[in-house]
Structures are given as C-alpha cells and as structure tokens.
Design a protein around this motif. Structure first.
Motif, short mmCIF file in Angstrom:
data_model
loop_
_atom_site.label_atom_id
_atom_site.label_comp_id
_atom_site.label_asym_id
_atom_site.label_seq_id
_atom_site.Cartn_x
_atom_site.Cartn_y
_atom_site.Cartn_z
N MET A 1 0.91 -0.98 0.08
CA MET A 1 -0.05 0.11 0.08
C MET A 1 0.72 1.13 0.01
O MET A 1 0.37 2.26 -0.38
CB MET A 1 -1.04 -0.06 1.21
N PHE B 1 7.93 -7.62 -3.28
CA PHE B 1 8.42 -8.75 -3.93
C PHE B 1 9.40 -9.56 -3.08
O PHE B 1 9.56 -10.65 -2.94
CB PHE B 1 8.58 -8.71 -5.21
N ILE C 1 9.39 -13.12 -1.88
CA ILE C 1 10.14 -14.49 -2.29
C ILE C 1 11.16 -14.92 -1.12
O ILE C 1 11.34 -16.10 -1.17
CB ILE C 1 10.86 -13.87 -3.37
N LEU D 1 -3.26 -11.82 0.30
CA LEU D 1 -2.16 -12.39 0.87
C LEU D 1 -2.65 -13.44 1.76
O LEU D 1 -1.79 -14.50 1.97
CB LEU D 1 -1.52 -11.27 1.91
N GLU E 1 6.51 -19.18 -8.26
CA GLU E 1 6.14 -18.28 -7.43
C GLU E 1 6.68 -16.83 -7.71
O GLU E 1 6.33 -15.66 -7.48
CB GLU E 1 6.45 -18.45 -5.88
N VAL E 2 8.06 -16.89 -8.15
CA VAL E 2 8.74 -15.72 -8.83
C VAL E 2 7.65 -14.93 -9.54
O VAL E 2 7.63 -13.60 -9.33
CB VAL E 2 10.09 -15.88 -9.12
N LEU F 1 4.16 -14.11 -7.85
CA LEU F 1 4.18 -12.84 -6.94
C LEU F 1 4.22 -11.50 -7.60
O LEU F 1 3.58 -10.62 -7.24
CB LEU F 1 5.33 -13.08 -5.96
N LEU F 2 5.18 -11.66 -8.80
CA LEU F 2 5.08 -10.20 -9.53
C LEU F 2 3.50 -9.88 -10.12
O LEU F 2 3.36 -8.91 -10.12
CB LEU F 2 6.31 -10.46 -10.53
N LEU G 1 1.43 -8.56 -7.22
CA LEU G 1 1.53 -7.53 -6.92
C LEU G 1 1.49 -6.39 -7.90
O LEU G 1 0.99 -5.33 -7.56
CB LEU G 1 3.33 -7.40 -6.61
N MET H 1 -2.41 -5.94 -7.36
CA MET H 1 -2.49 -4.98 -6.08
C MET H 1 -2.12 -3.71 -6.18
O MET H 1 -2.95 -2.75 -5.67
CB MET H 1 -1.86 -5.63 -5.09
N THR H 2 -1.04 -3.36 -7.07
CA THR H 2 -0.78 -1.94 -7.14
C THR H 2 -1.77 -1.23 -8.21
O THR H 2 -2.24 -0.05 -8.08
CB THR H 2 0.77 -1.79 -7.83
N GLY I 1 -4.98 -1.02 -6.37
CA GLY I 1 -4.82 -0.20 -5.14
C GLY I 1 -5.29 -1.01 -4.06
O GLY I 1 -5.92 -0.53 -3.14
N THR I 2 -5.72 -2.37 -3.82
CA THR I 2 -6.43 -2.96 -2.92
C THR I 2 -5.63 -4.18 -2.73
O THR I 2 -5.18 -4.72 -3.50
CB THR I 2 -7.84 -3.10 -3.23
N LEU I 3 -5.90 -4.89 -1.42
CA LEU I 3 -5.17 -6.26 -1.22
C LEU I 3 -6.46 -7.10 -1.30
O LEU I 3 -6.25 -8.31 -1.46
CB LEU I 3 -5.00 -6.29 0.41
N LEU J 1 7.78 -9.02 -14.60
CA LEU J 1 8.46 -7.88 -14.19
C LEU J 1 8.07 -6.55 -15.05
O LEU J 1 7.96 -5.53 -14.61
CB LEU J 1 10.08 -8.02 -14.26
N LEU K 1 5.08 -5.30 -14.11
CA LEU K 1 4.97 -4.62 -12.92
C LEU K 1 5.71 -3.05 -12.91
O LEU K 1 4.92 -2.09 -12.60
CB LEU K 1 5.64 -5.20 -11.75
N MET L 1 3.72 0.38 -12.61
CA MET L 1 4.53 1.51 -11.38
C MET L 1 4.77 3.00 -12.23
O MET L 1 4.32 3.84 -11.52
CB MET L 1 5.65 0.92 -10.93
N ARG M 1 1.24 5.12 -13.16
CA ARG M 1 0.36 5.86 -12.16
C ARG M 1 0.54 7.37 -12.08
O ARG M 1 1.94 7.65 -12.30
CB ARG M 1 0.59 5.36 -10.77
#
Lengths: 185, 612, 301
Positions: free
Chosen positions: B397, B405, B409, C100, C140-141, C144-145, C148, C151-152, C155-157, C291, C294, C298, C301
């Motif tokens: 957030m 990340f 990881i 999460l 997972e690499v 997770l990216l 993320l 989520m970015t 703007g929420t989880l 990546l 992501l 970023m 925005r």
C-alpha cells in the motif's frame, strides 16, 4: 458393461467401485509384460474399463503376474502382494504361472504360483493377446459380483500354509509373518 | 519497578551465581534460574510504568535510566528468552568445564541488554553496549577451536561498530552538548542535511553491524553456529535486536520521523539493503548442511524483514517490524533450543546429511521444530503470519511493490530451507546409530513448551501483543491503528485470525469425517516401505544429501558472499602488509645498532644541509 | 440462482461440498479429454468418484501420527482456502486480509502433504517433495510479481475489490498494462496446476508418484480429493483475477471449464520438463514478462 445398475451401486457401493476401478500394479516380470503396454495405450484402451497402471502396490488393487516366475522374482512378488491393501485381486497371466508352461522342467522357475500367492483367476496363453486381458477383467467383475474373488481372504486364513510353502523355496524369510495365527480366528 | 532496580537485580544475580558456583554447582544453577524468574516477574509487573531517573554522573556526563513502552516490550522479550535459555542450560551444560564463567557471562549479557533498553542517554547505552559485546565474545569462544575464530571475527566487527557509534555520540554531543534522550528529542526536526546524514551513517554502521544487515553480516553465521546452543538462541533471538532498538531510537527519537522522511535517497539505499538482506541469506541458507548455520543465515534474513519494517516509516510497517521482532525471538530461540536438544542427544551431531527419522524417538522436539518452522514461514494461525502480513500490506500500500516482492520471495525461500531442516532431522529413515536416542530431558522440554506457546497464541490472538505495540508506535509519532483481539481492523484492509482459525478448524472436521468413512489403518514399521519389491537397504534408503540439487546451479550466482570474501581478503592483505613491516624487527641487536647509526647520520646530514 | 439471499452459514457449508464435486468433475474431464486427444475413448466422467470410493473401501497402512495428521491437515488447508475465494456472486469470508491470506493458506496443503509423506521413510517421497518445493519457488517468482502488479493497479489487497473493479470496467486480461501480466500468468498456469510440462512432482515413472508413494486406502482418497480441490482453487483464482469473476456461479463454472480445457490441451501433448529446466524457464520468460508488467504499472500511475 453393466455400469448403469443404480440399485447395485446403492446397495453395495464398495464392491461396485472395486469392479470399475481396478488399478493394476505395474509389475513387469517375465515375457507377458510386453502385452500390457499395448493394452493401456490408444489402440486397446484399458482405461475404459477403469484399469490403469498404478505407481506403487500401495495404490493398487489388481496384481497381474505376467509370465514365468523365477525364484528371485518370487520374493519380490510376495513382498509386493503383501504391501497391497486389501481387498486385492491377483491374476496369473500366461501358462507359466499355471503349471510351469514352457519352463516346466527348469530348476529356477516356480511351477504352480497358486501355492505361494492366492490367485483369483488365470489367463491361459503364451502370450495372451490384449483382448484376453479385457475378457479376464470382465470375468473378474463377475467373480467380484458373486463374492468368489476372495484370494485375499484365503491368504489371511491359510497364511501359515502359504508361508511354509514360501519358506520351502526361499529359505527363512527376512520379514516377519504378516498375520499372526491369532488374527485369523 | 524502577529500571535501575531491575538492572541491579540482574547484576547481583549474575555475581551471586558466579560466586556460589565455587561452593556448590547446583546452587549456582538454582540461583541463575531464580534470577531469571524474578526478572521476568519484575518486568511484567511494571507494565505501563513510565519514568526517568538520574543515577549519577560519569566524568561530568549525567547518566539517566528510563522506562517507557518501547523499553518495556524489549525488556520482557529479553528476560523471557533468557529464562528459557537458562533452564535449557541445566542439562546442556551439565558436567562441562567453565560453567561458572558461562553462567556469569550469560547473566551479565542479560544485565547489559536490560541496561541498554532501560538507558536514557547515550553514554549509559554505550557502557552497557560494550559490556554486552565483550561478554558475548567470551561466550561465543567458550568452546575454543573454531569457536575462537568465530569469536575473533565477531569482536573485531563489533568493536569497529562500537567505534563508529562512539564517533556518532561525540558528534551529537558537539552539536547539542547533551546526550540525554528526552532532551535530544526536543531537537528533533531542527537538523541540517549534512549533520543528520553523518549521524545516520555513523549510527547505521554501529547498529547495523550488531543487527547483521548486509554488508555487515559476515560475523553472524560462524558466531551463531559455533556458540553453545542456549547462547545461540539468545544471540539470534534478542542480541541482534539490540541493533533494532538502536535503529528505532536514532530514527524516531533522536532524528524524528519528519526529518527522516526527507532523506529519500538514504531511505532508498536502506530499502535496497533490506531487500538484499532478505533475499541473499535465504538462498545461502538453502545450501547449508549444518543445522545451526542454516538457522544463523535464516536469522540474517529475518533481521532484514525487521529492518525493512522499521526503515519504511509508516505506522503499520513499524508495528509489523516490532511485532516481527517479538515473534522472531520466540520461534528462533525455540528452533535453536530444539536443534540443541537433538545435538545433545546425538552427541554433537548437527550435520543434516547424517540425521534423519528422529520423529520416532523425539516427538516433542519434532513438535517444537514444527511449530517453530511454521512460525518462521508464516503459516496462518502462527505468529509469523500476522507480522509478515502487516509488513507486506504496508509495503504494497505504501507504493513499494519491488520491496514487497523481495519480502514475499524471501518467504518462499524460507519454506524451502525450513522444510530441509525439519525433513533432514526428523523425517525420512532413522539411521541405525540413532535407534536408541532418548527423548530430550525435562529441563530441555520445559523451555521448548514455554517458547512454543507464544508462537501459537500470538498467531491466533495477535491483539494481545499488538495493543502493547500500538502504544509504542504512538509514542514514536505515528497514528494509532485499530487493533482487535484477533487482528487489525483498519479501513484499508483488515485481518481477523478468527475467521482463518474457524475455516481451518472446519476443514479439519470435514477431513476427519471423511476419514472415518474408511477403515482403521494398520500401523507398520519403517522397514515396510515401498522399494519396488526389494529389501530396504538399512541406513541408505534416505534422501538428505544435496536436498535441492537441481536448483543449486541456478541460484549459485545469488549465493556468492562477495562481502565476506572482501573482508577476508582485506584482512589477509593487512596481515601481509603488517608482516612485511614486522621484518624491520629482525631481533638481531646488530641491525638495531645500524638503525640508530643511520638515523643519527641522517640527522647530521639534514642539519648540515639546513645550515646552508 | 438467488444465492445472495441464502444465509451465510449455508453458503459456508455448501461451498466446500460443491467444490469437492467440481474437483471430481474436473478430474474426470481431465481423463476423458486427454483420452479423446489420444484418439481413444477413456473412462467415464464419474471415474474419479469410483476410484475414490474404491480407495475408501481399502484398509490402509499408517506410518505414525504425523502421517495420519498431515493428510488431514492438507485437505483442511485446501478446504479453508475455498472460503476466501469468491465463486461467482458468492462472497468470500470478509475481513480476511485478501490476496495475502489466500497466498499463505495455499501453503498449508502442500506442507501437510510434505510432513506426512516424510514420515513414510521413503526417499521417493522426499525427492518428490523437494521437487515440489523447488517448482513452487520457480513459479512463485512470476506469480508474486503478477499479484503485486494487480494489487498496485487496483490499489487494494482484497480479491473481492479486484473482481468488482473488473466487473465494472472490463476483464484485466484485455486491459492495456495488465495484459502483459495476464500472458505471464497463462504461461505459468500449467506449473501452478501441476500439469505437463510441469508435472515433475508426481512423475509416476521416475519417482513412483513422489509424495503419494506410501498412501493407500482412505489416505490416497483424501489426497486425490485434495488434488481436485487444488485444480478448482487455482483455476478459480485465475478467473477471478484476470477474467473478472462472474455474475453468477454458472458463468463462473463455464469460465473455469474453458481454462481447464485450454490447460489440458497443453497437458496432453507435452512431455515433462526436468526440475532445473522448469525452474530456469520459469525464472526467465514469465518472470521477465511479469516484471515488465509490474514496472509498466508502476510508471503508469
């Protein structure tokens, strides 16, 4: 195939599921194993019958002994059979387990497998074709329906006799008895 | 309870137990245990107490001790973990030599740490910091041999850090002519970029070495693995976190939140260092074969999480970082004590390639390691999950997804090495030589149970600790966060452990119901396992060596510890230069006479040349 | 289909049952569809149910308490995750901390299986679990990216908010910065589901079915149920995150079937990659795409 008999499914679900989910131990012994891969691939599709090779004996309930049994293989067969969970069914495949077959006068093979492992049915031939496997499977279904495929129960009941036969050929066995005599009462 | 009374009690207990060791060793054990228990009780009774005392002067500098919510939570964790380590030492150190020195130093370290968190000015902090560092050095090198090398590496880096810290203290004094925290916090916000940067860098070096942040982490793996197990648990659990305490004091009390937020460049460097501290040690830990070394590298990585939380400077991240400090103390100490119990029972074996199958012989130790590992990974319903959740949420957030990340990881790497630890020690085939290993003795089981309880309790009801920590972050200048017994209830995303607990419980009930439809299982021995019809080879039917071999080559580039090589090469270079210089001292009087004559001759020549 | 009017407790009880049946159905579709691609007939769609019933009627062996408990924990973990994922218009457990929590609850099931099969004292199981963990680190690499990035961007989880945002605008799969992550997710979907070419965990021929080697009877049945549930959960996660969930559960089911059939088409014709090949591939192209996604988000925005 009599899969659609709903009443039978509702009355005896365990038996019906055993019929239509025979996972065979992928135990490759002797010459007969060459007939198994064709029967599980696309031409003669054994998966229609529910017959699939299982990775380990613990996940299986059908044991196909496909060919002659040498004394060394007998040890592995006994260990594998005892590791399978019951209820389990074993089928002798080819002439050699029935009466020695082609190797009837060899010093190194077992002539009558039925003395050491309980067998529910035999498939005669040298080698039987894949279609014979499917006929055997449907016969095994009939036997299971009539509660006549009780090899595992015979093994437990007459375990001392089976073990005596096994020790006669293999010498003293390195594993302890599977059933103590008290369990069979 | 006044803080100086607490510290004095700790010191008296240390001295008394050392002296009584000369009379009767059992008396020493009992006194050490009693001291620890009394300390825990005293600290728990002073909850919410806030005060400040002047305890004299030293060369004209006032010495102040204070207690506030931040000190209280640190002190409680310190005394609780020390109590568990002292109880554990009863059987672990039984019959070993140097026991008097061990207990004295252990309780002295305890005293020093309590002194650090209760200190109210920098000079007190420095005095207790030095006592702690030197006592730690003596404890690390207790066993001699490799432990001595590890201790030397530790003390050299620690002294370097202390000198940096001393430089920072002197600089602060030259700016403001006072070292007392309460007076310094009045100056917070009135700093210029140059001086604040100097303070930050000097204190970052000092506290960073203790906190084992990359690039200052080299001393940690050998020190933690070669120290005796109960002291390893204190080292990893709480001694490292004295660096955390220092960071919090410097960033939020001395410099102040507003000024710190202006230093975007420095904070960015700190974020990158925290990310590296999380990732690289995790991958290095994957390849370790020594159980304690694996846990030591894991400590470096978890310290990176705590640092990431504290330097990210939002209320939730600092709350998460401080909560992770409490959690890490619990589960890391638990893991080190459990590994120590296995080491004790197998006569010093901690090589993961040789152990296996101990779940059948030491079930309670296995449960302890299981709970510790679940806390370390962050499985929901264990305490690591809540603190990591707070860290992740604040990072995501707060607009730092790359740092999030790195943290995420890191958790997956943690899963890998934690499973390696628990599998190679407890699961798999039991080797013949450990067939008669007994269970851990009672004095080892009690601290393991005592430490396992908070791991589970704070996982399901984190609100207990979070309420205390909430007052801490309010005192540091952040807004208060809504805490419930089961978690956090903020508007931008909440977590309630009660739902997760209920869901898992429901799942367990359903699974049990389904299992009851089947038949009862037959219990079989480990020799009755699948080996394709062959006999099970004894001692060889086990997969432990090179547990993650397929990816060893892929992650090898991430595991090169360049910094450690740099330090070792620098040290070797300095040794070479110094031994070259040493050749001047030939030990032969004739050369010395020659030196004197040459020097006199040079003086005469210079004098003659000058007079022209 | 007025499911919103049902009492939440009924929804909580019905969801796992429906998911279990859906899992069995997906496994049956897997076998039938793969068989048809192989030009044969294959078993009936109810075959997994028959298999599980047969397994429950066999007498198992147990290696100890952890063996028994681990299997229960694994199914419990899979069932627990279900309640936190929205299925169509069935709302998940709220106040739950969002994506999460789902990510971490997904850890519980493999962990239970790992602990339980480890007590079986069989190195095949240990090798299988180490492969599973390494493969998980591999996918997972990029995963997770991707998460993320989502989520970015939104703007929420909370996964519920992400689904709602997509239902108001359009699928994330076709949105401009997010389609890169969508493609990356499609590339790693076989790894997440455990199907070929990433089926290295349960390589039946190499390591005798890996972690499943010592399971018999009801334990094996529970593990198969858990496999089916894992399929449902992972496909549902993809549909929720990138295809906008659905307004009702039937449409959601249709979307899941489409994704399943797409994955099965790859599963039927690909061989198995080795672990090191799989991990280095997953860390290269999908991770690079994720990546890129992501960083694009970023900067956007």
């Amino acid at each position: 195939m009599d899969r659609n008999q709903l009443i039978k499914w509702l009355k005896t679900p365990a038996k019906m599921s055993h019929k239509y989910s025979l996972h065979a131990v992928y135990f490759c012994t002797g010459c007969g194993i060459i007939e198994v891969p064709p029967s599980i691939t696309a031409r003669w599709d054994a998966e229609r019958f529910g017959v699939v090779p299982a990775a380990t004996p613990r996940q299986a309930n059908l044991f196909l002994i496909t060919g002659y049994v040498s004394v060394k293989t007998l040890k592995a067969i006994i260990r594998t059979y005892e590791q399978m969970p019951s209820p389990k069914y074993s089928v002798g495949f080819g002439s050699c387990p029935i009466n020695g077959g082609m190797y009837w006068d060899s010093y190194n093979t077992i002539k009558h497998l039925d003395k050491y492992i309980p067998i529910d049915g035999w498939i005669a031939g040298c080698m039987p074709r894949p279609e014979a496997i499917f006929v055997a499977v449907t016969h095994l279904w009939t036997l299971i329906d009539k509660d006549m495929a009780d090899g595992y129960k015979r093994y437990e009941k007459h375990y001392s006799a089976f073990r005596a036969n096994q020790e006669q050929v293999l010498g003293p066995l390195p594993w302890p008895p599977l059933f103590s005599s008290r369990e069979t009462e | 309870m006044n803080p100086q009374i607490i510290v004095l009690t700790a010191l008296t207990g240390a001295v008394l137990s050392w002296l009584s060791g000369y009379i009767y060793s059992r008396l020493r054990d009992i006194l050490a245990g009693m001291t620890s228990v009394i300390l825990v009780l005293m600290i728990s009774l002073s909850h919410g107490y806030s005060c400040s005392f002047s305890i004299g002067t030293f060369m004209g500098f006032p010495l102040v001790m204070q207690m506030n919510s931040l000190s209280w939570i640190f002190a409680l964790t310190i005394s609780a973990v020390t109590l568990c380590a002292v109880i554990f030492s009863y059987s672990y150190m039984h019959g070993k030599e140097n026991n008097g020195l061990y207990y004295f130093m252990l309780l002295l370290v305890n005293t020093a740490m309590l002194g650090i968190v209760f200190s109210g000015d920098f000079l007190t902090l420095f005095i207790f910091w030095e006592i702690m560092s030197w006592a730690t050095f003596l404890l690390i090198s207790l066993k001699k041999g490799k432990a001595l090398e590890a201790g030397m590496k530790y003390i050299i880096m620690s002294v370097f850090g202390s000198m940096a810290m001393l430089g920072g203290i002197l600089y602060i004094y030259s700016l403001h002519h006072t070292l007392v925290f309460s007076k310094l916090s009045a100056f917070a916000g009135t700093y210029q970029p140059g001086s604040t940067a100097a303070i930050l860098i000097l204190f970052f070096i000092g506290f960073g070495i203790k906190h084992a942040v990359i690039p200052f982490h080299s001393w940690l793996p050998p020190a933690h693995s070669e120290a005796v197990s109960p002291f390893s648990s204190i080292l990893s659990g709480i001694l490292i976190k004295m660096g955390t305490y220092g960071f919090v004091v410097i960033i939020y009390i001395v410099i102040g939140l507003k000024t710190f937020l202006l230093f975007a460049g420095f904070r960015y460097i700190l974020h990158v260092l925290a990310a590296m501290t999380i990732i690289v040690p995790t991958f290095i830990a994957l390849r370790q074969d020594d159980a304690k070394r694996l846990l030591a590298w894991s400590t470096v990585a978890q310290a990176g999480y705590i640092m990431a939380g504290i330097v990210f400077s939002t209320g939730l991240s600092v709350l998460g970082g401080l909560f992770h400090f409490v959690n890490h103390a619990a589960f890391k100490a638990l893991l080190f004590l459990a590994v120590g119990a296995v080491e004790y029972r197998t006569n010093g074996v901690r090589d993961l390639n040789r152990l296996g199958g101990l779940i059948k012989r030491m079930p309670l130790t296995f449960s302890a390691v299981l709970i510790g590992v679940c806390g370390l990974i962050g499985v929901p319903l264990f305490n690591g999950f809540v603190s990591k959740w707070m860290l992740y949420k604040s990072l995501i957030m707060g607009g730092s997804p790359l740092l999030a990340f790195a943290a995420l990881i890191g958790t997956w790497g943690t899963v890998l090495y934690s499973y390696k630890l628990i599998h190679n020690m407890f699961l798999g085939q039991l080797p013949r030589e450990y067939k008669d290993v007994e269970k851990a003795p009672l004095s080892m089981r009690i601290p393991m149970v005592l430490l396992a309880l908070p791991v589970v309790l704070f996982g399901i009801m984190p609100g207990i600790v979070l309420r205390w920590l909430n007052s801490v972050i309010v005192s540091l200048g952040f807004k208060s966060i809504k805490i419930t017994l089961w978690g956090i209830a903020s508007s931008t995303g909440s977590v309630h452990m009660i739902y997760i607990a209920a869901a898992v419980l429901g799942g367990v009930i359903v699974a049990l119901l389904l299992l009851s439809l089947g038949k009862k299982p037959i219990r079989i021995a480990q020799e009755d396992t699948y080996a394709a019809g062959a006999a099970i080879p004894e001692d060889k039917y086990n997969f432990t060596v090179d547990f993650y071999s397929p990816i060893s080559k892929t992650i090898a580039p991430f595991c090169k510890d360049i910094i450690d090589t740099f330090y070792t090469k620098t040290a070797a270079g300095i040794v070479k230069v110094c031994s070259m210089i040493r050749k001047v001292y030939t030990g032969y009087v004739g050369t010395y006479v020659m030196y004197i004559i040459f020097f006199l001759a040079a003086l005469v020549i210079v004098q003659l040349a000058w007079s022209f | 289909m007025e499911l919103l009017n049902m009492h939440p407790l009924i929804v909580i009880v019905l969801t796992p049952i429906a998911a279990l049946l859906a899992g069995l159905f997906f496994m049956g579709v897997t076998r039938k569809f793969t068989a048809r691609i192989h030009w044969r007939y294959g078993p009936p769609i109810t075959q997994p149910l028959i298999d599980i019933m047969r397994m429950f009627s066999q007498r198992p062996v147990s290696h100890g308490t952890m063996f028994h408990g681990g299997v229960i924990l694994s199914l419990a973990g899979a069932l627990a995750v279900l309640l936190f994922i929205p299925f169509g218009n069935i709302p998940p457990l709220s106040g739950s901390g969002g994506l999460l929590v789902i990510l971490y609850l997904l850890l519980v099931a493999p962990l239970g299986l790992a602990l339980s099969s480890g007590e079986g004292a069989n190195p095949n199981a240990s090798i299988g679990i180490s492969r599973k963990l390494m493969l998980s680190l591999g996918y997972e690499v990029p995963l997770l990216l991707i998460l993320l990035t989502l989520m970015t961007r939104y703007g929420t989880l909370s996964i519920y908010d992400i689904v709602h945002a997509q239902q108001e605008t359009q699928w994330a799969l076709v949105t401009v910065p997010l389609f890169i992550s969508g493609i990356a997710y499609i590339l790693i979907l076989p790894a997440v589901l455990g199907i070929r070419p990433f089926e290295v965990v349960q390589a039946a021929q190499e390591i005798s079915s890996g972690p499943l080697v010592e399971y018999s009877g009801p334990y094996l049945g529970l593990v198969h149920l858990e496999h089916g549930l894992t399929l449902v959960i992972n496909i549902a996660l993809f549909v929720n995150l990138f295809m906008g969930g659905a307004q009702n559960i039937l449409l959601f089911f249709v979307k899941m079937i489409i994704i399943l059939l797409a994955g099965l088409s790859i599963n039927a014709v690909f061989p198995r990659l080795r672990t090191d090949q799989a991990v280095s591939w997953l860390w290269r192209w999908p991770a690079l795409l994720a990546l890129t996604g992501l960083i694009t988000v970023m900067i956007w925005r």
